[in-house]
Design a protein around this motif. Structure first.
Motif, PDB file in Angstrom:
ATOM      1  N   GLY A 127       2.766   6.076 -12.858  1.00 40.54           N
ATOM      2  CA  GLY A 127       3.099   6.880 -11.681  1.00 40.54           C
ATOM      3  C   GLY A 127       3.490   8.260 -12.134  1.00 40.54           C
ATOM      4  O   GLY A 127       3.948   8.439 -13.248  1.00 40.54           O
ATOM      5  N   ASP A 128       3.291   9.262 -11.247  1.00 41.94           N
ATOM      6  CA  ASP A 128       3.714  10.615 -11.597  1.00 41.94           C
ATOM      7  C   ASP A 128       4.697  11.106 -10.543  1.00 41.94           C
ATOM      8  O   ASP A 128       5.056  10.371  -9.631  1.00 41.94           O
ATOM      9  N   SER A 129       5.099  12.380 -10.651  1.00 41.50           N
ATOM     10  CA  SER A 129       6.158  12.845  -9.745  1.00 41.50           C
ATOM     11  C   SER A 129       5.619  13.119  -8.345  1.00 41.50           C
ATOM     12  O   SER A 129       6.367  13.303  -7.401  1.00 41.50           O
ATOM     13  N   ALA A 130       4.267  13.127  -8.201  1.00 40.96           N
ATOM     14  CA  ALA A 130       3.700  13.373  -6.869  1.00 40.96           C
ATOM     15  C   ALA A 130       3.519  12.051  -6.120  1.00 40.96           C
ATOM     16  O   ALA A 130       4.455  11.279  -5.981  1.00 40.96           O
ATOM     17  N   ALA A 131       2.305  11.778  -5.731  1.00 36.67           N
ATOM     18  CA  ALA A 131       2.089  10.629  -4.838  1.00 36.67           C
ATOM     19  C   ALA A 131       2.064   9.292  -5.573  1.00 36.67           C
ATOM     20  O   ALA A 131       2.576   8.293  -5.093  1.00 36.67           O
ATOM     21  N   ARG A 132       1.434   9.282  -6.771  1.00 41.32           N
ATOM     22  CA  ARG A 132       1.250   7.994  -7.440  1.00 41.32           C
ATOM     23  C   ARG A 132       2.569   7.443  -7.957  1.00 41.32           C
ATOM     24  O   ARG A 132       3.264   8.110  -8.708  1.00 41.32           O
ATOM     25  N   ALA A 133       2.893   6.227  -7.542  1.00 40.39           N
ATOM     26  CA  ALA A 133       4.124   5.614  -8.033  1.00 40.39           C
ATOM     27  C   ALA A 133       3.957   4.110  -8.013  1.00 40.39           C
ATOM     28  O   ALA A 133       3.233   3.563  -7.198  1.00 40.39           O
ATOM     29  N   GLY A 134       4.677   3.454  -8.932  1.00 39.99           N
ATOM     30  CA  GLY A 134       4.698   1.991  -8.900  1.00 39.99           C
ATOM     31  C   GLY A 134       3.366   1.364  -9.256  1.00 39.99           C
ATOM     32  O   GLY A 134       2.998   0.320  -8.735  1.00 39.99           O
ATOM     33  N   ASP A 135       2.590   2.004 -10.142  1.00 39.02           N
ATOM     34  CA  ASP A 135       1.353   1.371 -10.580  1.00 39.02           C
ATOM     35  C   ASP A 135       1.668   0.158 -11.439  1.00 39.02           C
ATOM     36  O   ASP A 135       2.734   0.064 -12.021  1.00 39.02           O
ATOM     37  N   ILE A 136       0.684  -0.735 -11.510  1.00 40.59           N
ATOM     38  CA  ILE A 136       0.832  -1.888 -12.394  1.00 40.59           C
ATOM     39  C   ILE A 136      -0.267  -1.783 -13.444  1.00 40.59           C
ATOM     40  O   ILE A 136      -1.437  -1.591 -13.110  1.00 40.59           O
ATOM     41  N   ALA A 137       0.093  -1.843 -14.700  1.00 36.22           N
ATOM     42  CA  ALA A 137      -0.906  -1.785 -15.762  1.00 36.22           C
ATOM     43  C   ALA A 137      -1.154  -3.197 -16.267  1.00 36.22           C
ATOM     44  O   ALA A 137      -0.205  -3.942 -16.521  1.00 36.22           O
ATOM     45  N   VAL A 138      -2.414  -3.578 -16.385  1.00 37.95           N
ATOM     46  CA  VAL A 138      -2.757  -4.886 -16.940  1.00 37.95           C
ATOM     47  C   VAL A 138      -3.264  -4.644 -18.362  1.00 37.95           C
ATOM     48  O   VAL A 138      -4.213  -3.900 -18.563  1.00 37.95           O
TER      49      VAL A 138
END
Length: 477
Positions: free
Chosen positions: A358-369
């Motif tokens: 996630g970054d400080s803008a929109a992307r947050a809470g990604d899950i990495a497999v």
């Protein structure tokens, strides 16, 4: 602090990440041992506390990082502080021994030397331009001990100190006239003994006469058998009182010797009593300054930790992380601090890697497999990113080129599994109980690392569990 002021880390996660101890229990190989460059016992204790409970307050984290950054930049100051801290005795330990009345003269000397060193260190720090807030506060607190206490200890304590106060001889001559007189009497008596021996040799006309001392008889004269026979007869028997006959010698005492004995004994007892009274007075003065001594000891520990983390960052090329209230989690060229230290000892490099959740803008809470063959470094990668978050929020620089971390409020790590057969739970059961706890407790600010969930089951069962856990984390948590 209050709930929410610290990152919450449960027991399983602590053990898995090996923050302060290895899974096997020893300290070597833990995160703490890989980064501990403190030079004082109290600094070491504080660093362990900070790793065990990282902060969630971004202002407080920034304050700690400012102090480390200032000392990374000021190499001369850092070196001077570390040199001075190495020589400071453990104030907190000496104080607790005094408070528990288990102290000796050397504990008081440790307080004297520690207070003196702390005052010098505070002055050296305060004279540095543009001190960050954390270090300015530490400089103020390090000078908290009342100079009157230091002066009183310096005036009273001698250079060479016994371990135990009952041994006496620790109060400086010139402090107490009565004590000096009593000691003089005690020491004078040794010369009196020598002159008495001379006198009795002449009286008995015997060169082999000796004055000796033991705990049973006290002071006594010892002469060979032949001389002893003469001393038993008049007129010498008026002076010499027979005490013991040995195989080849005889022992006598005299009234003068008996008087001298009681005078020496009482002088020694009086001298010790006077010293112990001074000792108790000094202990009371220390206890009266207890708060200031604690404040000072804590300040020295804070300076030690800041300087140690700065030394670590400078030596290993660690970077200052950005920690804020966003949901970002971006690590550029991150390294595993423990594995890197182990490889470095063998002269091998650690291949850095990235992590973006996630970054400080929109992307947050990604899950990495993370997938890959066995021994490819999957567990290392998972742990490494959790450790970087812990280090950043503990107020340390991190092993990466850059790191931007939105505050993590709870950390969960489910790595590998062990049977808990004592409580009747199999590996699978332990794993499911711990996974359920994570799914129930993690919110939007939690960082979760899961390793091989559902391992040891049939392929599709394991896959279904992992899939379901992922979907739940994604949709609900």
């Amino acid at each position: 602090g209050a709930r929410g002021a610290r990152m919450e880390i449960d027991a399983a996660t602590r053990a898995n990440l090996e923050l302060t101890r290895r899974l096997s229990g020893e300290r070597a190989g833990s995160l703490l041992s890989a980064i501990d460059m403190t030079v004082s016992p109290s600094g070491g204790r504080l660093l362990a506390e900070r790793l065990a409970s990282p902060l969630t307050d971004t202002d407080e984290i920034a304050r700690r990082l400012d102090a480390v950054a200032a000392l990374v930049a000021a190499g001369d100051l850092r070196e001077a502080l570390r040199g001075a801290l190495k020589r400071v005795p453990d104030l907190a330990r000496a104080l607790s021994r005094v408070a528990l009345q288990r102290c000796g003269p050397r504990d008081l000397a440790a307080l004297r030397d520690g207070a003196t060193a702390a005052t010098d260190l505070a002055a050296r720090l305060a004279s540095w331009p543009d001190l960050p807030d954390e270090l300015a506060r530490a400089a103020r607190d390090a000078g908290a001990i009342d100079p009157a206490l230091t002066a009183a200890l310096a005036a009273a304590l001698d250079e060479d100190l016994p371990l135990n106060r009952r041994d006496g001889g620790f109060i400086r001559a010139g402090l107490d006239a009565t004590l000096d007189e009593t000691r003089a009497l005690r020491d004078e008596s040794r010369r009196v003994v020598a002159s008495l021996q001379q006198k009795y040799c002449e009286l008995a006309d015997a060169r082999q006469l000796r004055i000796k001392h033991n705990n049973f008889l006290g002071y006594f004269l010892e002469v060979p058998q032949a001389v002893g026979e003469r001393l038993l007869k008049s007129p010498l028997d008026a002076t010499f009182i027979h005490r013991q006959t040995m195989a080849d010698a005889m022992r006598f005492s005299t009234t003068e010797l008996a008087e001298l004995e009681s005078r020496i004994a009482s002088a020694a007892d009086r001298a010790l009593a006077l010293e112990l009274a001074h000792f108790d007075r000094l202990c009371a003065e220390v206890i009266a300054c207890e708060t200031a001594i604690k404040t000072c000891a804590e300040a020295l520990a804070r300076v030690d930790v800041a300087a140690a983390l700065a030394e670590l960052a400078a030596q290993r090329d660690w970077a200052r992380p950005t920690v804020d209230a966003t949901l970002a989690f971006e690590i550029a060229a991150g390294r595993h601090p423990i594995v890197e230290a182990a490889l470095r000892a063998r002269g091998e490099p650690f291949v850095a890697n990235e992590c973006r959740l996630g970054d400080s803008a929109a992307r947050a809470g990604d899950i990495a497999v993370v997938t890959g063959p066995n021994m490819a470094g999957k567990s290392t990668y998972l742990r490494q990113n959790a450790l970087i978050a812990v280090l950043a929020q503990a107020g340390s620089f991190v092993p990466a080129r850059a790191a931007h971390i939105g505050v993590v409020d709870r950390l969960f790590s489910r790595v590998g599994a062990a049977d808990d057969l004592a409580r009747g739970r199999s590996t699978f059961m332990v794993e499911m109980v711990e996974t359920a706890a994570i799914l129930n407790q993690s919110g939007p600010r939690a960082l979760v690392i899961l390793d091989e969930i559902g391992r040891g089951t049939a392929t599709f069962d394991g896959l279904s569990i992992a899939w379901a856990v992922m979907e739940h984390l994604h949709a609900k948590n």
